[in-house]
Design a protein around this motif. Structure first.
Motif, PDB file in Angstrom:
ATOM      1  N   THR A  28      63.874 -21.085 -63.473  1.00 44.71           N
ATOM      2  CA  THR A  28      64.357 -20.012 -62.613  1.00 44.71           C
ATOM      3  C   THR A  28      63.482 -19.949 -61.375  1.00 44.71           C
ATOM      4  O   THR A  28      62.423 -20.590 -61.305  1.00 44.71           O
ATOM      5  CB  THR A  28      64.355 -18.661 -63.354  1.00 44.71           C
ATOM      6  N   HIS A  29      63.901 -19.158 -60.391  1.00 45.10           N
ATOM      7  CA  HIS A  29      63.173 -19.116 -59.129  1.00 45.10           C
ATOM      8  C   HIS A  29      61.926 -18.240 -59.237  1.00 45.10           C
ATOM      9  O   HIS A  29      61.882 -17.278 -60.006  1.00 45.10           O
ATOM     10  CB  HIS A  29      64.066 -18.632 -57.992  1.00 45.10           C
TER      11      HIS A  29
ATOM     12  N   THR B  64      70.041 -14.979 -60.939  1.00 42.00           N
ATOM     13  CA  THR B  64      69.662 -15.250 -62.331  1.00 42.00           C
ATOM     14  C   THR B  64      70.655 -14.613 -63.288  1.00 42.00           C
ATOM     15  O   THR B  64      71.671 -14.040 -62.877  1.00 42.00           O
ATOM     16  CB  THR B  64      68.227 -14.766 -62.606  1.00 42.00           C
TER      17      THR B  64
ATOM     18  N   GLU C   1      68.994 -16.836 -68.487  1.00 43.31           N
ATOM     19  CA  GLU C   1      67.937 -17.498 -67.719  1.00 43.31           C
ATOM     20  C   GLU C   1      66.628 -16.728 -67.802  1.00 43.31           C
ATOM     21  O   GLU C   1      65.549 -17.325 -67.873  1.00 43.31           O
ATOM     22  CB  GLU C   1      68.376 -17.642 -66.264  1.00 43.31           C
ATOM     23  N   CYS C   2      66.713 -15.395 -67.813  1.00 42.05           N
ATOM     24  CA  CYS C   2      65.494 -14.586 -67.942  1.00 42.05           C
ATOM     25  C   CYS C   2      64.834 -14.821 -69.296  1.00 42.05           C
ATOM     26  O   CYS C   2      63.603 -14.955 -69.388  1.00 42.05           O
ATOM     27  CB  CYS C   2      65.826 -13.113 -67.753  1.00 42.05           C
TER      28      CYS C   2
ATOM     29  N   ALA D 151      63.174 -18.149 -69.167  1.00 45.03           N
ATOM     30  CA  ALA D 151      61.937 -18.122 -68.393  1.00 45.03           C
ATOM     31  C   ALA D 151      60.773 -17.611 -69.236  1.00 45.03           C
ATOM     32  O   ALA D 151      59.660 -18.154 -69.186  1.00 45.03           O
ATOM     33  CB  ALA D 151      62.118 -17.254 -67.149  1.00 45.03           C
TER      34      ALA D 151
END
Length: 306
Positions: free
Chosen positions: A229-230, A282, A286-287, A290
């Motif tokens: 993720t970013h 997101t 995805e969280c 991460a």
């Protein structure tokens, strides 16, 4: 300073008393189930790990057993890691990321490092999607002394009784839009102070304990998570949440002195992870990923550095 978004509870400029705390508590409604989401998941892990009840919260009429998962094949000759989630109950990926790590990755570390995972430290807050406990106290400012509230005290007592020497402690968190919309206004109203709006970072970042930040460890987490993720960029002041950026996605903040969970142990490698689930870039999946990636990266770094 501004009181434009003053919280609709209490009197501006005056700290809350018992009546205001009771009014706030009465407004908190259960929105999800700790038993269905967390306890049931832990029951499904009992054949693979030791599931231990380390305490209980009694908030009549509700009662919440507190659980941790411990490596089955415990070896005192190995290093030990503690993973905590749900210290702020509303920060969902901290809870579900910890559970996902247990289900999908924890067994790969058997024979290399002992694991202790407390996936939901604040179940009352989890059910109500709330930052505080029922007395409007922040659990992540309560890990000091012997613990200011039972959410903190129960875990601290149990860990102290175990006497483990920790190599790693990772505390899994989120920074959300509700911090600005709900929890910062509530905190300022509770304390009788003016609201100063903050800037929510868009992306993943970590907060190293300023007492001993271990920058290479923090950077290893960012290097791993940026593939998933970013990473949050610095704001116009070169900061994240009011802290100077030390390297991409890394800030250092007080931990032990403010009673944060990541500071109550003496782990050499300690961090607080933060994701931004409200970003349009997101998703909940995805969280969670991460958080899992950060945990694995932290364990891998610590083991490689021994």
């Amino acid at each position: 300073m501004s009181n434009t978004h003053f919280y609709p509870n209490g009197t501006p400029g005056q700290p809350w008393g018992d009546a205001e705390r009771a009014q706030w508590r009465a407004a908190q409604q259960r929105q999800r189930s700790y038993h269905d989401d967390v306890v049931a998941a832990l029951e499904g892990l009992e054949e693979r790990f030791e599931v231990v009840q380390y305490g209980q919260l009694d908030y009549a009429p509700d009662h919440y057993p507190l659980f941790a998962v411990v490596s089955h094949e415990w070896n005192p000759a190995l290093p030990t890691a503690l993973i905590t989630g749900g210290v702020h109950g509303y920060e969902t990926s901290g809870v579900h990321g910890a559970l996902q790590f247990l289900d999908q990755h924890a067994e790969a570390y058997a024979g290399r490092i002992n694991l202790i995972v407390a996936p939901c430290v604040s179940p009352w807050g989890y059910e109500r999607i709330q930052r505080w406990n029922p007395d409007a106290i922040d659990p992540n400012r309560s890990f000091r002394g012997e613990g200011l509230i039972e959410e903190a005290a129960a875990l601290m007592r149990w860990m102290a009784a175990r006497g483990d020497t920790l190599l790693v402690h990772m505390d899994l968190h989120e920074t959300t839009d509700s911090d600005l919309q709900e929890f910062d206004p509530a905190r300022c109203a509770r304390d009788g102070i003016a609201l100063v709006p903050d800037i929510i970072p868009d992306g993943f970042y970590v907060i190293g304990n300023s007492e001993d930040p271990q920058p290479a460890f923090q950077q290893a987490l960012i290097a791993a998570v940026e593939k998933v993720t970013h990473i949050a960029p610095a704001d116009a002041n070169g900061e994240l949440i009011g802290m100077p950026l030390q390297s991409p996605g890394v800030v250092w903040g007080e931990s032990r002195s403010i009673g944060a969970c990541a500071g109550f142990t003496d782990a050499l490698y300690a961090t607080t992870t933060e994701v931004y689930p409200d970003s349009p870039r997101t998703s909940p999946r995805e969280c969670n990923a991460a958080q899992v990636t950060a945990v694995c990266a932290g364990l891998d770094y610590a083991l490689a550095d021994r």
